[in-house]
Design a protein around this motif. Structure first.
Motif, PDB file in Angstrom:
ATOM      1  N   GLY A  41      54.069  14.216  67.377  1.00  5.59           N
ATOM      2  CA  GLY A  41      54.836  13.908  66.174  1.00  5.59           C
ATOM      3  C   GLY A  41      55.282  12.471  66.045  1.00  5.59           C
ATOM      4  O   GLY A  41      56.022  12.128  65.111  1.00  5.59           O
TER       5      GLY A  41
ATOM      6  N   ARG B   9      58.183  11.024  55.865  1.00  3.51           N
ATOM      7  CA  ARG B   9      57.631  11.422  57.155  1.00  3.51           C
ATOM      8  C   ARG B   9      56.667  12.594  56.993  1.00  3.51           C
ATOM      9  O   ARG B   9      55.715  12.723  57.749  1.00  3.51           O
ATOM     10  CB  ARG B   9      58.751  11.808  58.113  1.00  3.51           C
ATOM     11  CG  ARG B   9      59.667  10.654  58.491  1.00  3.51           C
ATOM     12  CD  ARG B   9      58.935   9.610  59.368  1.00  3.51           C
ATOM     13  NE  ARG B   9      58.269  10.250  60.491  1.00  3.51           N
ATOM     14  CZ  ARG B   9      58.866  10.564  61.632  1.00  3.51           C
ATOM     15  NH1 ARG B   9      60.146  10.301  61.802  1.00  3.51           N
ATOM     16  NH2 ARG B   9      58.176  11.121  62.613  1.00  3.51           N
ATOM     17  N   HIS B  10      56.928  13.410  55.995  1.00  2.00           N
ATOM     18  CA  HIS B  10      56.074  14.566  55.730  1.00  2.00           C
ATOM     19  C   HIS B  10      55.876  14.675  54.222  1.00  2.00           C
ATOM     20  O   HIS B  10      56.809  14.423  53.452  1.00  2.00           O
ATOM     21  CB  HIS B  10      56.708  15.862  56.246  1.00  2.00           C
ATOM     22  CG  HIS B  10      57.045  15.833  57.706  1.00  2.00           C
ATOM     23  ND1 HIS B  10      56.132  16.150  58.683  1.00  2.00           N
ATOM     24  CD2 HIS B  10      58.181  15.502  58.347  1.00  2.00           C
ATOM     25  CE1 HIS B  10      56.710  16.022  59.865  1.00  2.00           C
ATOM     26  NE2 HIS B  10      57.959  15.633  59.690  1.00  2.00           N
ATOM     27  N   LYS B  11      54.651  15.086  53.847  1.00  2.24           N
ATOM     28  CA  LYS B  11      54.373  15.297  52.430  1.00  2.24           C
ATOM     29  C   LYS B  11      53.432  16.483  52.313  1.00  2.24           C
ATOM     30  O   LYS B  11      52.368  16.487  52.958  1.00  2.24           O
ATOM     31  CB  LYS B  11      53.740  14.040  51.828  1.00  2.24           C
ATOM     32  CG  LYS B  11      53.357  14.179  50.362  1.00  2.24           C
ATOM     33  CD  LYS B  11      54.576  14.216  49.473  1.00  2.24           C
ATOM     34  CE  LYS B  11      54.187  14.281  48.009  1.00  2.24           C
ATOM     35  NZ  LYS B  11      55.381  14.383  47.123  1.00  2.24           N
ATOM     36  N   SER B  87      44.123  15.743  54.457  1.00  2.84           N
ATOM     37  CA  SER B  87      45.231  16.156  55.329  1.00  2.84           C
ATOM     38  C   SER B  87      45.093  15.454  56.670  1.00  2.84           C
ATOM     39  O   SER B  87      44.067  15.557  57.348  1.00  2.84           O
ATOM     40  CB  SER B  87      45.223  17.676  55.530  1.00  2.84           C
ATOM     41  OG  SER B  87      45.458  18.351  54.310  1.00  2.84           O
ATOM     42  N   MET B  89      47.569  12.546  59.558  1.00  2.00           N
ATOM     43  CA  MET B  89      48.709  11.668  59.772  1.00  2.00           C
ATOM     44  C   MET B  89      48.271  10.274  59.351  1.00  2.00           C
ATOM     45  O   MET B  89      47.230   9.790  59.795  1.00  2.00           O
ATOM     46  CB  MET B  89      49.118  11.664  61.248  1.00  2.00           C
ATOM     47  CG  MET B  89      50.226  10.689  61.578  1.00  2.00           C
ATOM     48  SD  MET B  89      51.841  11.320  61.113  1.00  2.00           S
ATOM     49  CE  MET B  89      52.235  12.224  62.597  1.00  2.00           C
ATOM     50  N   THR B 111      53.194   9.217  58.463  1.00  2.00           N
ATOM     51  CA  THR B 111      53.446  10.182  57.390  1.00  2.00           C
ATOM     52  C   THR B 111      52.417  11.290  57.527  1.00  2.00           C
ATOM     53  O   THR B 111      51.214  11.025  57.480  1.00  2.00           O
ATOM     54  CB  THR B 111      53.307   9.534  55.990  1.00  2.00           C
ATOM     55  OG1 THR B 111      54.328   8.563  55.810  1.00  2.00           O
ATOM     56  CG2 THR B 111      53.415  10.600  54.899  1.00  2.00           C
ATOM     57  N   ARG B 112      52.915  12.498  57.713  1.00  2.00           N
ATOM     58  CA  ARG B 112      51.982  13.627  57.834  1.00  2.00           C
ATOM     59  C   ARG B 112      51.748  14.227  56.455  1.00  2.00           C
ATOM     60  O   ARG B 112      52.682  14.698  55.805  1.00  2.00           O
ATOM     61  CB  ARG B 112      52.510  14.696  58.781  1.00  2.00           C
ATOM     62  CG  ARG B 112      51.550  15.876  58.906  1.00  2.00           C
ATOM     63  CD  ARG B 112      51.835  16.761  60.089  1.00  2.00           C
ATOM     64  NE  ARG B 112      51.641  16.102  61.374  1.00  2.00           N
ATOM     65  CZ  ARG B 112      50.453  15.826  61.913  1.00  2.00           C
ATOM     66  NH1 ARG B 112      49.349  16.114  61.274  1.00  2.00           N
ATOM     67  NH2 ARG B 112      50.389  15.254  63.106  1.00  2.00           N
ATOM     68  N   THR B 114      49.875  17.059  54.148  1.00  3.15           N
ATOM     69  CA  THR B 114      49.208  18.362  54.090  1.00  3.15           C
ATOM     70  C   THR B 114      48.813  18.625  52.654  1.00  3.15           C
ATOM     71  O   THR B 114      49.674  18.608  51.756  1.00  3.15           O
ATOM     72  CB  THR B 114      50.121  19.489  54.587  1.00  3.15           C
ATOM     73  OG1 THR B 114      50.533  19.203  55.932  1.00  3.15           O
ATOM     74  CG2 THR B 114      49.401  20.830  54.554  1.00  3.15           C
TER      75      THR B 114
END
Lengths: 110, 116
Positions: A41, B9-11, B87, B89, B111-112, B114
């Motif tokens: 992560g 950080r996540h999308k 998809s 990182m 930034t991950r 999906t």
């Protein structure tokens, strides 16, 4: 093209033992090499680097060896600790770009 | 914290939508890189900037991808008409071009993305 390969995709070591992670690269024009550590992560974290005019460099608990003749690098970690568990990448640099291999998973058993 | 930062950080997005990611490099670094990383692989180079100039783009960067660094500071990476294969990182790194650490690239947390 450029490629980077690793001999051992997963390495399990006992806490306190030394670890050796190997890396082969193909681009003879690479003039600088970095080892990165990546925890789950997170982004890759710099460990140690070496320039192509050197064959060995030591840091705190880590040593990198470079053999340009056979295009091979190794990362040695002394007294491996649980916090060393991560994926390790070697990244040769040529023309301002880093080329990463698939990485080696290091698992430290307590 | 003076490291490289990335947002979000996540999308999570639906196929066909556009997404934009932001990277703020270390302030004195004039080089900025974008990489993409899929599960079980190392980061793959996408593109890089020196100041505001985009110097190189990988063949991986299809015409649905565009990156900018308008003022030579932060950068954005936009993906149009996202596909499930996008998809991954997305990592940003910055480096100085002078000094003892000039070759070293400092990475952000990524930034991950999906795509559903």
């Amino acid at each position: 093209g450029e490629s980077v390969g690793l001999h051992l995709p997963t390495l399990s070591v006992q806490e306190g033992d030394n670890s050796i992670i190997n890396c082969a690269y193909s681009n003879s024009a690479s003039d600088y090499f970095i080892w990165y550590k990546q925890e789950s992560g997170k982004g890759p974290q710099f460990i140690i680097d070496i320039r192509s005019n050197m064959d060995k460099r030591q840091g705190q608990r880590v040593t990198v060896l470079l053999n340009k003749t056979v295009k091979h690098l190794s990362l040695q970690i002394a007294a491996t600790q649980p916090g060393d568990s991560a994926v390790y990448f070697c990244a040769p640099k040529a023309r301002d770009k880093l080329v990463f291999g698939a990485g080696t998973i290091l698992r430290v058993k307590s | 914290d003076t490291g490289v930062s990335q947002d979000p950080r996540h999308k999570i997005t639906k196929r066909g939508q556009n997404v934009t990611f932001r990277c703020d490099p270390i302030s004195e670094h004039n080089r900025l890189y974008w990489y993409r990383q899929t599960l079980g692989q190392g980061p793959e180079f996408l593109t890089y900037f020196q100041n505001e100039a985009q110097l190189e783009k990988s063949r991986l960067l299809s015409d649905r991808f565009s990156a900018e660094r308008p003022k030579g500071s932060f950068s954005t990476l936009e993906i149009q008409r996202t596909e499930q294969g996008d998809s991954a990182m997305y990592l940003c790194a910055s480096s100085p071009t002078t000094g003892r650490r000039k070759n070293e690239q400092f990475f952000g947390p990524g930034t991950r993305l999906t795509v559903l």
